[in-house]
Design a protein around this motif. Structure first.
Motif, short mmCIF file in Angstrom:
data_model
loop_
_atom_site.label_atom_id
_atom_site.label_comp_id
_atom_site.label_asym_id
_atom_site.label_seq_id
_atom_site.Cartn_x
_atom_site.Cartn_y
_atom_site.Cartn_z
N THR A 28 -2.27 -1.36 -5.97
CA THR A 28 -1.47 -2.46 -5.42
C THR A 28 -1.27 -3.59 -6.43
N ARG A 29 -2.17 -3.74 -7.39
CA ARG A 29 -1.97 -4.77 -8.42
C ARG A 29 -0.73 -4.46 -9.26
N THR A 30 -0.56 -3.17 -9.57
CA THR A 30 0.63 -2.77 -10.32
C THR A 30 1.89 -3.01 -9.49
N VAL A 31 1.80 -2.74 -8.20
CA VAL A 31 2.94 -2.99 -7.32
C VAL A 31 3.33 -4.46 -7.35
N LYS A 32 2.34 -5.34 -7.27
CA LYS A 32 2.62 -6.78 -7.29
C LYS A 32 3.31 -7.18 -8.59
N ARG A 33 2.83 -6.64 -9.71
CA ARG A 33 3.44 -6.97 -11.01
C ARG A 33 4.87 -6.46 -11.10
N GLU A 34 5.08 -5.21 -10.65
CA GLU A 34 6.41 -4.62 -10.75
C GLU A 34 7.41 -5.32 -9.82
N MET A 35 6.98 -5.66 -8.63
CA MET A 35 7.87 -6.35 -7.70
C MET A 35 8.22 -7.74 -8.24
N ALA A 36 7.25 -8.40 -8.86
CA ALA A 36 7.52 -9.70 -9.47
C ALA A 36 8.50 -9.55 -10.62
N ARG A 37 8.34 -8.49 -11.41
CA ARG A 37 9.25 -8.23 -12.54
C ARG A 37 10.67 -7.97 -12.04
N LEU A 38 10.79 -7.21 -10.96
CA LEU A 38 12.11 -6.91 -10.39
C LEU A 38 12.76 -8.17 -9.81
N ARG A 39 11.96 -9.06 -9.26
CA ARG A 39 12.51 -10.33 -8.77
C ARG A 39 12.96 -11.21 -9.93
N GLU A 40 12.19 -11.21 -11.01
CA GLU A 40 12.57 -12.00 -12.19
C GLU A 40 13.91 -11.52 -12.76
N ARG A 41 14.12 -10.22 -12.74
CA ARG A 41 15.38 -9.65 -13.24
C ARG A 41 16.50 -9.79 -12.21
N GLU A 42 16.17 -10.27 -11.02
CA GLU A 42 17.12 -10.45 -9.92
C GLU A 42 17.64 -9.13 -9.38
N TRP A 43 16.93 -8.05 -9.64
CA TRP A 43 17.31 -6.76 -9.09
C TRP A 43 16.85 -6.64 -7.64
N LEU A 44 15.86 -7.42 -7.26
CA LEU A 44 15.46 -7.58 -5.87
C LEU A 44 15.41 -9.08 -5.58
N TRP A 45 15.73 -9.47 -4.36
CA TRP A 45 15.59 -10.87 -3.96
C TRP A 45 14.90 -10.93 -2.60
N LEU A 46 14.06 -11.93 -2.45
CA LEU A 46 13.23 -12.05 -1.25
C LEU A 46 14.05 -12.61 -0.10
N LYS A 47 14.17 -11.82 0.98
CA LYS A 47 14.90 -12.25 2.16
C LYS A 47 13.96 -12.90 3.17
N VAL A 48 12.82 -12.25 3.42
CA VAL A 48 11.84 -12.76 4.39
C VAL A 48 10.46 -12.63 3.78
N PRO A 49 9.73 -13.74 3.59
CA PRO A 49 8.39 -13.65 2.99
C PRO A 49 7.42 -12.89 3.90
N ALA A 50 6.39 -12.36 3.28
CA ALA A 50 5.35 -11.69 4.05
C ALA A 50 4.61 -12.71 4.92
N THR B 55 0.83 -1.21 0.00
CA THR B 55 0.00 0.00 0.00
C THR B 55 0.86 1.26 0.00
N GLU B 56 1.92 1.22 0.81
CA GLU B 56 2.82 2.38 0.86
C GLU B 56 3.59 2.54 -0.44
N ILE B 57 3.99 1.42 -1.04
CA ILE B 57 4.68 1.49 -2.33
C ILE B 57 3.75 2.04 -3.40
N ALA B 58 2.50 1.58 -3.38
CA ALA B 58 1.52 2.07 -4.36
C ALA B 58 1.34 3.57 -4.25
N ARG B 59 1.31 4.07 -3.03
CA ARG B 59 1.16 5.52 -2.83
C ARG B 59 2.41 6.25 -3.34
N LEU B 60 3.58 5.69 -3.09
CA LEU B 60 4.83 6.31 -3.54
C LEU B 60 4.90 6.35 -5.06
#
Length: 235
Positions: free
Chosen positions: A73-95, A63-68
């Motif tokens: 939030t659907r767009t946030v989910k897609r973008e975060m997934a895209r960034l993980r696919e590119r390995e620019w972000l990696w998941l340390k601790v799941p929600a 929600t905070e990312i969506a506001r930023l």
């Protein structure tokens, strides 16, 4: 080794690394299509606003990312997934219930993907980020970057390199192979020199713990890492 070790980007070299990464992301975005530009811009904004460089952690709710980002939030989910696919972000601790997911920054992947645009930033940037190897007898490979071979010979450093490359060949070629061994076994220490301050900072943040573990297998109690100035910035 599973994921990157926490980055502790402090001091002068750490500050330089932050600006170098953001510069690389910005230059890559300028050379990309509008869709990739938007993704890169969103990541840069998120890094600037919410990423903790000291602990390599990004723990911000959707929600905070969506506001930023001025999106839903659907767009946030897609973008975060895209960034993980590119390995620019990696998941340390799941929600989990009552806790947002925590991500780390994929520095190695960002450097890998932005490398083609480094010349556009300037020759000083290229020299700082990818210094030429010092070996005078290295064959001319043109534009092809050779895969680093396993270190030949005997001794603790050769054994450490062989073990590291067997576990993470890509990381070995990019970050461990360029290190120069100045002393091995003297006073129970392995002394390594990195070619640049940036290289030293990255290896210290991500791979020094693994190097120390492998060194202990060879009977070496401590690994000392320095930059081109020969100064050990370890604790």
């Amino acid at each position: 080794m599973t994921g990157p070790h926490p980055a502790r980007l402090t001091g002068t070299s750490g500050a330089a690394l932050k600006y170098d990464l953001l510069t690389a992301l910005g230059a890559e975005a300028c050379a990309a299509d509008k869709h990739r530009q938007r993704t890169s811009l969103r990541l840069m904004t998120l890094i600037t606003a919410r990423y903790d460089w000291r602990s390599d952690s990004l723990a911000t709710g959707q929600t905070e990312i969506a506001r930023l980002w001025s999106v839903d939030t659907r767009t946030v989910k897609r973008e975060m997934a895209r960034l993980r696919e590119r390995e620019w972000l990696w998941l340390k601790v799941p929600a989990a219930k009552g806790r947002v997911a925590c991500y780390g920054l994929g520095i190695a992947a960002i450097l890998r993907d932005t490398r083609p645009v480094w010349p556009a930033i300037g020759p000083d940037y290229v020299a700082r980020m990818a210094p030429e190897p010092a070996a005078p007898d290295a064959p001319d490979a043109g534009n092809v970057v050779p895969f680093a071979p396993v270190v030949a010979g005997q001794g603790p450093w050769a054994a450490i390199c062989q073990a590291f490359q067997a576990g993470e060949p890509g990381a070995y070629a990019a970050w461990i192979a360029p290190l120069r061994c100045a002393a091995e076994g003297e006073a129970g220490r392995l002394v390594l020199h990195a070619p640049t301050g940036f290289h030293e900072s990255y290896v210290r943040s991500h791979y020094l713990g693994e190097l120390a573990r492998l060194a202990r297998r060879q009977g070496i109690a401590a690994v000392v890492l320095t930059g081109p100035d020969g100064v050990d910035r370890g604790a």
